[in-house]
Design a protein around this motif. Structure first.
Motif, PDB file in Angstrom:
ATOM      1  N   GLU A  13       0.304  -5.066  -8.605  1.00  0.00           N
ATOM      2  CA  GLU A  13       1.931  -4.823  -8.574  1.00  0.00           C
ATOM      3  C   GLU A  13       2.268  -3.427  -8.057  1.00  0.00           C
ATOM      4  O   GLU A  13       3.061  -3.600  -7.074  1.00  0.00           O
ATOM      5  CB  GLU A  13       2.711  -5.235  -9.858  1.00  0.00           C
ATOM      6  N   GLN A  14       1.602  -2.360  -8.408  1.00  0.00           N
ATOM      7  CA  GLN A  14       2.098  -1.196  -7.984  1.00  0.00           C
ATOM      8  C   GLN A  14       1.845  -1.114  -6.354  1.00  0.00           C
ATOM      9  O   GLN A  14       2.598  -0.506  -5.645  1.00  0.00           O
ATOM     10  CB  GLN A  14       1.410  -0.091  -8.791  1.00  0.00           C
ATOM     11  N   ALA A  15       0.536  -1.487  -6.004  1.00  0.00           N
ATOM     12  CA  ALA A  15       0.137  -1.719  -4.666  1.00  0.00           C
ATOM     13  C   ALA A  15       1.034  -2.397  -3.576  1.00  0.00           C
ATOM     14  O   ALA A  15       1.462  -1.993  -2.625  1.00  0.00           O
ATOM     15  CB  ALA A  15      -1.439  -1.882  -4.519  1.00  0.00           C
ATOM     16  N   HIS A  16       1.481  -3.234  -4.248  1.00  0.00           N
ATOM     17  CA  HIS A  16       2.330  -4.281  -3.483  1.00  0.00           C
ATOM     18  C   HIS A  16       3.548  -3.624  -3.217  1.00  0.00           C
ATOM     19  O   HIS A  16       4.402  -3.662  -2.188  1.00  0.00           O
ATOM     20  CB  HIS A  16       2.674  -5.765  -4.191  1.00  0.00           C
ATOM     21  N   LYS A  17       4.222  -3.033  -4.272  1.00  0.00           N
ATOM     22  CA  LYS A  17       5.418  -2.278  -4.038  1.00  0.00           C
ATOM     23  C   LYS A  17       5.248  -0.943  -3.057  1.00  0.00           C
ATOM     24  O   LYS A  17       6.063  -0.983  -2.098  1.00  0.00           O
ATOM     25  CB  LYS A  17       6.089  -1.533  -5.431  1.00  0.00           C
ATOM     26  N   LEU A  18       4.285  -0.346  -3.295  1.00  0.00           N
ATOM     27  CA  LEU A  18       3.990   0.870  -2.235  1.00  0.00           C
ATOM     28  C   LEU A  18       3.616   0.340  -0.787  1.00  0.00           C
ATOM     29  O   LEU A  18       4.253   1.005   0.011  1.00  0.00           O
ATOM     30  CB  LEU A  18       2.634   1.307  -2.720  1.00  0.00           C
ATOM     31  N   CYS A  19       3.241  -0.772  -0.936  1.00  0.00           N
ATOM     32  CA  CYS A  19       3.062  -1.408   0.683  1.00  0.00           C
ATOM     33  C   CYS A  19       4.577  -1.666   1.171  1.00  0.00           C
ATOM     34  O   CYS A  19       4.408  -1.525   2.600  1.00  0.00           O
ATOM     35  CB  CYS A  19       1.917  -2.511   0.739  1.00  0.00           C
ATOM     36  N   ASP A  25      -3.673   2.219   3.323  1.00  0.00           N
ATOM     37  CA  ASP A  25      -4.722   2.530   2.261  1.00  0.00           C
ATOM     38  C   ASP A  25      -4.986   3.717   2.083  1.00  0.00           C
ATOM     39  O   ASP A  25      -5.115   4.161   0.947  1.00  0.00           O
ATOM     40  CB  ASP A  25      -6.009   1.622   2.978  1.00  0.00           C
ATOM     41  N   LYS A  26      -4.925   4.698   3.013  1.00  0.00           N
ATOM     42  CA  LYS A  26      -5.458   6.023   2.618  1.00  0.00           C
ATOM     43  C   LYS A  26      -4.323   6.621   1.618  1.00  0.00           C
ATOM     44  O   LYS A  26      -4.405   7.379   0.777  1.00  0.00           O
ATOM     45  CB  LYS A  26      -5.342   6.971   3.887  1.00  0.00           C
ATOM     46  N   GLN A  27      -2.835   6.448   1.894  1.00  0.00           N
ATOM     47  CA  GLN A  27      -2.048   6.841   0.875  1.00  0.00           C
ATOM     48  C   GLN A  27      -2.101   6.064  -0.449  1.00  0.00           C
ATOM     49  O   GLN A  27      -1.707   6.562  -1.437  1.00  0.00           O
ATOM     50  CB  GLN A  27      -0.715   6.479   1.539  1.00  0.00           C
ATOM     51  N   LEU A  28      -2.389   4.899  -0.367  1.00  0.00           N
ATOM     52  CA  LEU A  28      -2.767   4.284  -1.682  1.00  0.00           C
ATOM     53  C   LEU A  28      -3.774   5.018  -2.501  1.00  0.00           C
ATOM     54  O   LEU A  28      -3.739   5.107  -3.729  1.00  0.00           O
ATOM     55  CB  LEU A  28      -3.100   2.946  -1.434  1.00  0.00           C
ATOM     56  N   ALA A  29      -4.684   5.514  -1.832  1.00  0.00           N
ATOM     57  CA  ALA A  29      -6.134   6.003  -2.398  1.00  0.00           C
ATOM     58  C   ALA A  29      -5.378   7.360  -2.783  1.00  0.00           C
ATOM     59  O   ALA A  29      -5.874   7.837  -4.203  1.00  0.00           O
ATOM     60  CB  ALA A  29      -7.050   6.472  -1.318  1.00  0.00           C
ATOM     61  N   VAL A  30      -4.586   8.232  -2.385  1.00  0.00           N
ATOM     62  CA  VAL A  30      -3.895   9.317  -2.923  1.00  0.00           C
ATOM     63  C   VAL A  30      -3.097   8.841  -4.060  1.00  0.00           C
ATOM     64  O   VAL A  30      -3.518   9.713  -5.239  1.00  0.00           O
ATOM     65  CB  VAL A  30      -3.302  10.041  -1.873  1.00  0.00           C
ATOM     66  N   PHE A  31      -2.575   8.025  -3.951  1.00  0.00           N
ATOM     67  CA  PHE A  31      -1.501   7.438  -5.242  1.00  0.00           C
ATOM     68  C   PHE A  31      -2.306   7.327  -6.195  1.00  0.00           C
ATOM     69  O   PHE A  31      -2.031   7.768  -7.630  1.00  0.00           O
ATOM     70  CB  PHE A  31      -0.721   6.362  -4.755  1.00  0.00           C
ATOM     71  N   PHE A  32      -3.495   6.519  -6.409  1.00  0.00           N
ATOM     72  CA  PHE A  32      -3.990   6.125  -7.354  1.00  0.00           C
ATOM     73  C   PHE A  32      -5.402   7.056  -7.561  1.00  0.00           C
ATOM     74  O   PHE A  32      -6.145   6.899  -8.463  1.00  0.00           O
ATOM     75  CB  PHE A  32      -4.954   4.640  -7.110  1.00  0.00           C
ATOM     76  N   THR A  38     -12.813   3.483  -2.169  1.00  0.00           N
ATOM     77  CA  THR A  38     -12.700   2.706  -3.631  1.00  0.00           C
ATOM     78  C   THR A  38     -11.442   1.832  -3.393  1.00  0.00           C
ATOM     79  O   THR A  38     -11.813   0.552  -3.894  1.00  0.00           O
ATOM     80  CB  THR A  38     -12.570   3.978  -4.632  1.00  0.00           C
ATOM     81  N   ILE A  39     -10.586   2.169  -2.621  1.00  0.00           N
ATOM     82  CA  ILE A  39      -9.497   1.044  -2.387  1.00  0.00           C
ATOM     83  C   ILE A  39     -10.258  -0.122  -1.693  1.00  0.00           C
ATOM     84  O   ILE A  39      -9.860  -1.300  -2.206  1.00  0.00           O
ATOM     85  CB  ILE A  39      -8.457   1.751  -1.553  1.00  0.00           C
ATOM     86  N   ASN A  40     -11.016   0.096  -0.846  1.00  0.00           N
ATOM     87  CA  ASN A  40     -11.657  -1.128  -0.076  1.00  0.00           C
ATOM     88  C   ASN A  40     -12.622  -1.798  -1.053  1.00  0.00           C
ATOM     89  O   ASN A  40     -12.866  -3.173  -1.010  1.00  0.00           O
ATOM     90  CB  ASN A  40     -12.540  -0.453   1.011  1.00  0.00           C
ATOM     91  N   ARG A  41     -13.123  -1.206  -1.905  1.00  0.00           N
ATOM     92  CA  ARG A  41     -14.258  -1.822  -2.917  1.00  0.00           C
ATOM     93  C   ARG A  41     -13.205  -2.741  -3.696  1.00  0.00           C
ATOM     94  O   ARG A  41     -13.601  -4.020  -4.178  1.00  0.00           O
ATOM     95  CB  ARG A  41     -14.815  -0.954  -3.708  1.00  0.00           C
ATOM     96  N   TRP A  42     -12.333  -2.096  -4.319  1.00  0.00           N
ATOM     97  CA  TRP A  42     -11.124  -2.897  -5.287  1.00  0.00           C
ATOM     98  C   TRP A  42     -10.743  -4.102  -4.410  1.00  0.00           C
ATOM     99  O   TRP A  42     -10.644  -5.153  -5.010  1.00  0.00           O
ATOM    100  CB  TRP A  42      -9.924  -2.211  -5.526  1.00  0.00           C
TER     101      TRP A  42
END
Length: 143
Positions: A13-19, A25-32, A38-42
């Motif tokens: 849900e957090q990733a959805h809202k951030l997108c 994806d790079k910014q998601l990695a920084v956020f998490f 790791t984002i790609n593995r997830w």
């Protein structure tokens, strides 16, 4: 032995809202606080995470595309102004026409019809070989 994953269910849900806000994806990695790998593995391991990212990006892209289209073609907007003069409130409704924006039009056309609108430099190489008088003498001698 591999390290246990840091993934949690609420990340989808957090990733959805951030997108929806335009995160990559790079910014998601920084956020998490993980690597982009790791984002790609997830995304591979947790289908709900992948789906939430994709849907967030699609919605955000569609909203930007719609806004760009409206800027390129012009749009009618309604403005409502409420004034309070102390005795009563006066509501004023105004319709405005925002004209098409040439920059938005150019951007749209260059990306939608690149073969017609993209600025491209065509380089042609033409080689001119000038023969010297002495080479003409040798050519005549060969005949």
């Amino acid at each position: 032995m591999a390290r246990p994953t840091d993934y949690r269910q609420e990340y989808a849900e957090q990733a959805h809202k951030l997108c929806l806000l335009g995160f990559t994806d790079k910014q998601l990695a920084v956020f998490f606080d993980v690597n982009e790998s790791t984002i790609n593995r997830w995304k591979q391991k947790y289908p709900e995470f992948c789906k939430s990212i994709k849907s967030g990006k699609v919605i955000a892209d569609a909203q930007v595309s719609e806004s760009l289209f409206k800027r390129a073609t012009g749009i009618e907007v309604t403005e409502v102004e409420v004034r309070d003069d102390g005795k009563k409130k006066v509501k004023r409704v105004t319709k405005k026409h925002i004209p098409p924006d040439p920059t938005a039009q150019i951007f749209w056309l260059k990306n939608r019809q690149p073969e017609l609108w993209r600025e491209k430099s065509t380089v042609t190489n033409e080689v001119m070989i000038e023969t010297s008088p002495i080479s003409k003498v040798f050519e005549q001698a060969d005949d």
